[in-house]
Scaffold this motif. Structure first.
Motif, PDB file in Angstrom:
ATOM      1  N   ALA A 304       0.832  -1.198   0.000  1.00  0.00           N
ATOM      2  CA  ALA A 304       0.000   0.000   0.000  1.00  0.00           C
ATOM      3  C   ALA A 304       0.872   1.256   0.000  1.00  0.00           C
ATOM      4  O   ALA A 304       0.642   2.191  -0.776  1.00  0.00           O
ATOM      5  N   PHE A 305       1.893   1.265   0.855  1.00  0.00           N
ATOM      6  CA  PHE A 305       2.770   2.437   0.900  1.00  0.00           C
ATOM      7  C   PHE A 305       3.450   2.650  -0.444  1.00  0.00           C
ATOM      8  O   PHE A 305       3.631   3.781  -0.890  1.00  0.00           O
ATOM      9  N   ALA A 309      -0.029   5.208  -0.767  1.00  0.00           N
ATOM     10  CA  ALA A 309      -1.120   5.360   0.200  1.00  0.00           C
ATOM     11  C   ALA A 309      -0.562   5.986   1.470  1.00  0.00           C
ATOM     12  O   ALA A 309       0.584   5.733   1.850  1.00  0.00           O
ATOM     13  N   SER A 310      -1.370   6.822   2.113  1.00  0.00           N
ATOM     14  CA  SER A 310      -0.942   7.410   3.380  1.00  0.00           C
ATOM     15  C   SER A 310      -1.108   6.362   4.475  1.00  0.00           C
ATOM     16  O   SER A 310      -1.786   5.355   4.275  1.00  0.00           O
ATOM     17  N   PRO A 311      -0.490   6.604   5.639  1.00  0.00           N
ATOM     18  CA  PRO A 311      -0.649   5.628   6.726  1.00  0.00           C
ATOM     19  C   PRO A 311      -2.112   5.350   7.054  1.00  0.00           C
ATOM     20  O   PRO A 311      -2.513   4.199   7.256  1.00  0.00           O
ATOM     21  N   GLN A 313      -4.737   5.671   5.050  1.00  0.00           N
ATOM     22  CA  GLN A 313      -5.331   4.871   3.966  1.00  0.00           C
ATOM     23  C   GLN A 313      -4.874   3.430   4.049  1.00  0.00           C
ATOM     24  O   GLN A 313      -5.658   2.499   3.853  1.00  0.00           O
ATOM     25  N   THR A 314      -3.600   3.241   4.340  1.00  0.00           N
ATOM     26  CA  THR A 314      -3.071   1.880   4.433  1.00  0.00           C
ATOM     27  C   THR A 314      -3.816   1.092   5.499  1.00  0.00           C
ATOM     28  O   THR A 314      -4.248  -0.043   5.274  1.00  0.00           O
ATOM     29  N   HIS A 317      -7.816   0.927   4.420  1.00  0.00           N
ATOM     30  CA  HIS A 317      -8.154   0.215   3.185  1.00  0.00           C
ATOM     31  C   HIS A 317      -7.628  -1.212   3.156  1.00  0.00           C
ATOM     32  O   HIS A 317      -8.191  -2.057   2.487  1.00  0.00           O
ATOM     33  N   HIS A 318      -6.538  -1.459   3.835  1.00  0.00           N
ATOM     34  CA  HIS A 318      -5.898  -2.767   3.653  1.00  0.00           C
ATOM     35  C   HIS A 318      -5.736  -3.564   4.936  1.00  0.00           C
ATOM     36  O   HIS A 318      -6.052  -4.737   4.983  1.00  0.00           O
TER      37      HIS A 318
ATOM     38  N   GLU B  95       4.018  10.564  -0.157  1.00  0.00           N
ATOM     39  CA  GLU B  95       3.008   9.913  -0.984  1.00  0.00           C
ATOM     40  C   GLU B  95       3.143  10.343  -2.447  1.00  0.00           C
ATOM     41  O   GLU B  95       2.946   9.549  -3.358  1.00  0.00           O
ATOM     42  N   PHE B 111      -2.539  -7.177  -3.234  1.00  0.00           N
ATOM     43  CA  PHE B 111      -3.548  -7.032  -2.181  1.00  0.00           C
ATOM     44  C   PHE B 111      -4.504  -8.213  -2.268  1.00  0.00           C
ATOM     45  O   PHE B 111      -4.778  -8.694  -3.369  1.00  0.00           O
ATOM     46  N   ILE B 125      -6.678   6.378  -5.316  1.00  0.00           N
ATOM     47  CA  ILE B 125      -6.280   7.250  -4.197  1.00  0.00           C
ATOM     48  C   ILE B 125      -5.547   8.491  -4.684  1.00  0.00           C
ATOM     49  O   ILE B 125      -5.530   9.503  -4.001  1.00  0.00           O
TER      50      ILE B 125
END
Ligand code: ADP
Ligand code: MG
Lengths: 416, 266
Positions: A304-305, A309-311, A313-314, A317-318, B95, B111, B125
């Motif tokens: 994710a990173f 993705a921001s922390p 969001q990570t 979302h995941h 990001e 994922f 995103i």
């Protein structure tokens, strides 16, 4: 051919048979332990189930009511009952016989009779002719005589004759005792039910779940994913782990002094019980949730990173979707513990005699385990089976919750 | 802010450095993992990082998209310029940086979502698609570029984790290129794959370098020789030797490089 043992056989290695014997002994001890605990559990459940059987069933008798009597006497319920009993039973000629006749049906049967007829009224024309047939619950005494198939005990000769007459004419029927699940508590064991306790338990569990799940999971996410690892968070962690082992009555004391005395919340209300139980289950939920978060592999977070993705969001979302099954399992197990908890609730005054089911979380409420506690203390004979039956209901709830936890875990578990 | 002129030179004959690494040292707590590294990573070329285990290749790679920020004990000093801009400047948003510098990991890590969602996630995103059609187009294009589209076109809704290892790794590459980065970092992308899947990825790397600048860590000298234009040899935290791959492999200057590529250390 020589007598030498096979090079791969047991005899070729000294001491091997001893090792096998030790293994066998250990296995035997294990099986014994499992079976003895199963036996104790089985014994307990069977004993309670047998005792509870009477509470789940009830006997009713068909009573005929003349319409004209109903119209004439409906404003004097007890006289109406007496007249009805005289009409239905032979030989009610004096005061003693009348007392015995009235004692054939449950206390307050006149109210049931009137209610039933009122319901029937709505569908028929009230022209004052003919009669109604109404099923009325029998008194505790008659029920126990019927269910033991031994009419002699506790009944007078006259009552025995009446019962025999009813049975011979098929006027008695056995029913599932819906009242046990819907009625509130009562001084009369025939009428006492767990209805209001169930509602109280549901309200309390709702409060407990909203608070402990919400706060617990947020705390776990913060501690696990965002908090810096320093001596303060380690201190916090140690305290949370300690809190999980604190005896529940201590939380009751806390609830008493803080929620009742300091905040002035109502005694015996579901909200206070829920808050106290939330305090009690929160550490368990936090610990289970952190374990669930930890079990999400680092590679998912890195993935994710790596796409930016921001922390936050990570995590949302995941990580959270993968950890949720574990979190829910922990929560359900925590709730299962909370639903059976009694001691802290007694501390906050949840042992009042409560008939009406609460309408909201601020109403005085009774809950299932406390109801069991109260009935177990009651001297009347009828409450013994009520206690056992309430325990069975509680156990059934626990079973359902634990099963849900297991199924949820199996269903939602994702492979990665 | 430092700007670097190499990139602004429009003469096609001069090589352009996409990334300029200078005086970079990395420490995990007291342990110095990389010591004073200087390396230019050339635009639209494949740069291979080789060296024995624990020499700091992964650490170096993770400096370039600041993945090392996630490790509390990790301290990076020195400067890394991407297109002339310092990626460790305080105003840099990691990001945004990671959108420009994608990464493919050693073990395929799709994922646990559908193939479609795997690729669409980054696009969503960052708000790179204005509507569903555009998103579909990006997903398809990424899969095509990663050489996976034909194999999965009819099952975009199955879980990415249900694919084979090689397919998963190409899915991860598709995920990385979906957000149109400039640079793709690959950390031993084939180490968990069989030879056929490896060959596919190597072929893919060849195609990808037209659009992207690629930095690849590899354990296999043959792979470095096959796919890369430039090679840098790391040893115990030092960058021992760097240069064009053909030159470095045929005519190493340093004894340690020679020992490594002939198989005496490693
Ligand atoms: N997260 C970490 N914490 C502490 N030390 C690390 C960490 N990651 C790597 N190291 C150390 O940094 C050095 C370089 O590791 P790494 O970059 O993984 O090497 P390579 O990828 O070349 O095998 C090794 O000595 C390793 O032990
Ligand atoms: Mg590595």
């Amino acid at each position: 051919m020589t007598n030498k043992p096979h090079p791969l056989s047991m005899a070729s290695l000294p001491g091997l048979d001893k090792r096998y014997r030790a293994e066998k002994r250990f296995k035997f001890a294990g099986v014994l332990a499992v079976f003895s605990s199963l036996a104790f559990l089985g014994f307990l459940i069977v004993a309670i189930a047998l005792k509870s059987a009477g509470a789940f069933q009830t006997y009713e008798v068909e009573i005929l009511v003349k319409k004209e009597k109903y119209l004439e006497l409906r404003d004097q319920p007890f006289i109406f009952l007496q007249s009805t009993m005289r009409y239905n039973l032979s030989g009610v000629v004096n005061g003693q016989a009348m007392r015995e006749a009235v004692n054939m049906v449950v206390d307050g049967a006149e109210i049931d009779l009137l209610d039933h007829i009122e319901n029937l009224q709505q569908n028929t024309r009230a022209d004052g002719l003919g009669s109604y047939s109404v099923w009325v619950t029998l008194s505790n005494r008659v029920v126990s005589a019927l269910s033991k198939q031994d009419i002699g005990t506790n009944l007078t000769a006259r009552q025995q004759a009446w019962v025999e007459g009813w049975v011979a004419n098929n006027k008695v029927r056995q029913r599932f005792n819906v009242g046990f699940l819907t009625n509130g508590d009562s001084r009369d064991p025939e009428r006492a039910g767990i209805g209001s306790a169930l509602v109280g338990s549901a309200f309390m569990l709702l409060v407990c779940m909203v608070l402990s799940f919400g706060v617990g999971i947020l705390a776990a996410i913060y501690l696990e994913e965002f908090a810096p690892k320093n001596k303060y968070t380690v201190f916090l962690e140690v305290n949370i782990n300690n809190l999980a082992t604190v005896p529940s009555i201590i939380f009751g004391l806390l609830g008493l002094s803080v929620f009742l005395n300091l905040f002035g919340l109502p005694r015996s209300a579901a909200i206070v019980g829920g808050m106290v139980l939330a305090l009690m289950t929160m550490p368990t939920i936090i610990i289970a949730s952190r374990l669930a978060l930890q079990s999400v592999p680092l590679s998912i977070r890195e993935a994710a990173f790596s796409v930016g993705a921001s922390p936050l969001q990570t995590v949302f979302h995941h990580v959270l979707p993968l950890a949720l099954p574990g979190m829910l399992t922990g929560t359900i197990l925590g709730m299962a513990r909370a639903i059976g908890e009694t001691a802290p609730l007694l501390m906050i005054g949840m042992l009042a005699f409560i008939v009406e089911a609460p309408d909201n979380i601020f109403d005085p409420a009774s809950v299932l385990p406390v109801q069991i506690f109260l009935w177990a203390e009651s001297p009347e004979r009828g409450f013994e089976e009520k206690t056992a039956a309430a325990i069975i209901v509680l156990l059934a709830f626990l079973l359902v919750m634990n099963l849900t936890a297991i199924i949820l875990r199996k269903k939602l578990e994702k492979k990665w | 802010m430092v700007t670097y002129t190499v990139n602004e030179d429009n003469n096609p004959d001069t090589v352009k450095a996409k990334i300029i690494v200078d005086k970079v040292s990395v420490a995990y707590g007291d342990h110095l993992a990389l010591n004073d590294i200087a390396l230019d990573i050339i635009s639209n070329k494949v740069t291979a990082l080789i060296g024995p285990s624990g020499c700091g290749k992964t650490t170096f790679l993770r400096c370039i998209n600041r993945m090392n920020d996630l490790i509390g004990s990790c301290k990076v000093t020195g400067s890394i310029l991407l297109d002339g801009y310092d990626i460790y400047a305080p105003e840099v948003d990691v990001e945004v940086l990671r959108r420009k510098v994608g990464m493919v990991f050693q073990k395929p890590n799709p994922f646990p979502k559908s193939i479609y969602d795997n690729i669409a996630y980054g696009v969503k995103i960052h708000g790179l698609a204005s509507d569903k059609e555009e998103l579909d187009a990006i997903v398809e294009q990424s899969l095509v570029r990663a050489g996976l589209f034909e194999e999965v076109a009819d099952r975009l809704d199955v879980s990415g984790t249900s694919l084979s290892g090689g397919q998963q790794q190409r899915l991860c590459i598709a995920r990385a290129i979906a957000i149109s980065p400039d640079v793709i970092l690959m950390d031993e992308p084939c180490s968990a794959l069989d030879p056929i899947a490896t060959a596919k990825i190597e072929e893919l790397i060849h195609e990808l370098k037209e659009r992207y600048t690629i930095v690849i860590v590899t354990h296999s000298m043959q792979q470095a020789a096959r796919v890369s234009d430039y090679t840098a040899f790391f040893h115990e935290g030092d960058l021992v030797e760097k240069g064009e791959t053909s030159a470095l492999f045929t005519n190493p200057n340093d004894k340690r490089t020679e020992a490594y590529i002939t198989g005496r250390i490693g």
